[in-house]
Scaffold this motif. Structure first.
Motif, PDB file in Angstrom:
ATOM      1  N   GLN A  77     -51.932 -10.724   4.906  1.00  0.00           N
ATOM      2  CA  GLN A  77     -50.964  -9.725   5.333  1.00  0.00           C
ATOM      3  C   GLN A  77     -50.029  -9.353   4.186  1.00  0.00           C
ATOM      4  OE1 GLN A  77     -50.498  -8.018   8.156  1.00  0.00           O
ATOM      5  NE2 GLN A  77     -52.295  -8.879   9.179  1.00  0.00           N
TER       6      GLN A  77
ATOM      7  N   HIS B 150     -53.967 -16.116   6.927  1.00  0.00           N
ATOM      8  CA  HIS B 150     -53.644 -14.842   7.575  1.00  0.00           C
ATOM      9  C   HIS B 150     -52.365 -14.226   6.995  1.00  0.00           C
ATOM     10  CE1 HIS B 150     -53.316 -11.877  10.733  1.00  0.00           C
ATOM     11  NE2 HIS B 150     -52.055 -12.301  10.978  1.00  0.00           N
TER      12      HIS B 150
ATOM     13  N   SER C 259     -51.915  -7.266   1.636  1.00  0.00           N
ATOM     14  CA  SER C 259     -52.076  -5.897   2.155  1.00  0.00           C
ATOM     15  C   SER C 259     -50.777  -5.113   2.023  1.00  0.00           C
ATOM     16  CB  SER C 259     -52.529  -5.959   3.606  1.00  0.00           C
ATOM     17  OG  SER C 259     -52.596  -4.675   4.171  1.00  0.00           O
ATOM     18  N   TYR C 260     -49.689  -5.790   2.279  1.00  0.00           N
ATOM     19  CA  TYR C 260     -48.377  -5.135   2.159  1.00  0.00           C
ATOM     20  C   TYR C 260     -48.118  -4.697   0.710  1.00  0.00           C
ATOM     21  CZ  TYR C 260     -43.307  -4.727   1.851  1.00  0.00           C
ATOM     22  OH  TYR C 260     -42.022  -4.289   1.595  1.00  0.00           O
TER      23      TYR C 260
END
Length: 444
Positions: free
Chosen positions: A61, A57, A64-65
């Motif tokens: 994240q 996860h 995606s950042y």
């Protein structure tokens, strides 16, 4: 706060329950893949799964950042490029307005690809290239503008037509404008450019066909419209007459003129200037009877002094009928000096000398026109009435000098003495010339 306390109690109870279960029976898990074997308790496997889940996860994240940051960096770069292009575009348009063609072309063409106003950039750069006398660069920029997405045909075509007209390529510009007219039949600027191009080409047929659209779209004022219509159809008459073969007989040329006049709009049917030129062209082709008949009908419908004067200059096959027609007009226009001049000329045509003299006198009494004076002096000269001729000339001289400023003039006696002295002092060979010159002046 109460909710947080309840959740904490629930977590503590769940943890106690799991711990108790782990103590009672930890369980056993065996994972084997080829030569690799993993042994652990079931609770260890659960812990490993939780750790892996959390790690995955967090990795997603973080990825995606990074992607968001990359997108923002790309957007920032694009905005930065657009801002730079906008600044260059503004500098280029300013330079174009100020006539700095080289700077305008460089700024507008360089910023065209990243500009939000690519069409304006390319058209402005094409205009600058034209002013710099770079036709190839101008055509290439116009072609790029034409390939842009969107309905840009009209904007590109108008710029192209303007440049073609300025180069003197009037036929090419006319073809471009006619194509634009098909795209936008009511476009006022296209119609205005068409009007100007037809005038430059002296294409009176094309201009006459354009006139109804100019009238409907209110391209020009009513006064200018009337003048333009007169110019177009006057030019059409001249063009029709001049384009006929020189070896065409008068009958063919006259028929063509009559046909052209019959297609004249009704609004111009009573235009005296057009009618006057039409009659002159008929007379040039010896169609005197047709000219007389046409003028007779025009004057009957609409009294016009220019046409009345022209009627007196026609020598038809029936001059007596002409005189009778003009005398009939005199019943309604008895005090018209122009008609009296025409009556005098028609009387001369019928060899009625005294009658012509009376008409010329009446015309001069109403209006001292130069034409009536010239006609009367010529008639009196050939009638050998020197006394009346001299009296008329003295009257004319007095009329001419009446409005002149009062200035000293030589006395008759002093003038005669000076003339005598000049003749006495002149060489012998020049004395014989002076009388000859006087005789010529007198005969003139």
């Amino acid at each position: 706060m109460k909710l947080f306390f309840i959740l904490a109690v629930i977590v503590m109870l769940a943890g106690s329950l799991v711990g108790e279960l782990m103590l009672q029976d930890p369980g056993y898990v065996l994972l084997t893949y080829q030569e690799t074997t993993i042994e652990t308790s079931i609770w260890g496997l659960v812990l490993i799964a939780i750790v892996l889940f959390v790690a995955l996860h967090l990795s997603l994240q973080f990825l995606s950042y990074l992607l968001q940051r990359k997108s923002k960096i790309g957007e920032w770069n694009r905005n930065r490029g657009r801002d730079a292009a906008l600044r260059k575009t503004l500098r280029g348009m300013t330079a174009l307005t100020e006539g700095e063609w080289s700077k305008a072309q460089r700024s507008l063409s360089q910023s065209a690809e990243k500009s939000d106003f690519r069409l304006f950039n390319l058209l402005g750069a094409a205009r600058a290239a034209h002013e710099l006398n770079q036709p190839e660069a101008c055509e290439e920029l116009l072609a790029r503008a034409a390939r842009l997405e969107g309905n840009n045909d009209l904007a590109v075509g108008i710029t192209q037509a303007e440049i073609q007209r300025e180069r003197g390529q009037l036929e090419t510009a006319l073809a471009t404008l006619q194509r634009l007219r098909n795209l936008a039949p009511k476009h006022s600027y296209v119609l205005k450019l068409l009007k100007q191009t037809y005038l430059q080409l002296e294409d009176w047929k094309g201009l006459s066909n354009l006139l109804p659209d100019l009238r409907k779209q209110h391209i020009i004022s009513p006064d200018d419209q009337a003048a333009l219509e007169r110019q177009a159809f006057l030019g059409l008459l001249e063009q029709t007459h001049n384009t006929l073969a020189h070896d065409s007989n008068n009958k063919v040329r006259t028929h063509t003129l009559v046909l052209t006049w019959s297609n004249l709009p009704k609004a111009l049917a009573n235009d005296s200037k057009l009618a006057e030129r039409y009659v002159e062209l008929l007379l040039e082709n010896d169609a005197t009877d047709q000219a007389e008949e046409f003028l007779r009908g025009k004057i009957k419908k609409h009294w016009d002094q220019d046409l009345v004067k022209l009627y007196g200059l026609i020598t038809s096959s029936a001059p007596d009928r002409q005189l009778k027609t003009a005398q009939d007009w005199q019943r309604k226009h008895s005090n018209d000096p122009t008609l009296l001049l025409t009556l005098g000329r028609l009387s001369l045509l019928n060899e009625k000398w005294e009658q012509a003299r009376q008409y010329f006198d009446q015309s001069l009494a109403l209006e001292a026109s130069q034409e009536a004076y010239n006609e009367q002096v010529r008639l009196l000269h050939y009638l050998k009435d020197d006394e009346a001729c001299d009296a008329l000339m003295r009257t004319q001289v007095n009329t001419l000098i009446a409005d002149l400023p009062k200035l000293p003039m030589p006395e008759d006696s002093s003038y005669s003495e000076a003339e005598t002295e000049a003749e006495a002092e002149a060489p012998e060979d020049s004395k014989s010339v002076i009388p000859a010159e006087k005789g010529q002046a007198a005969s003139a």
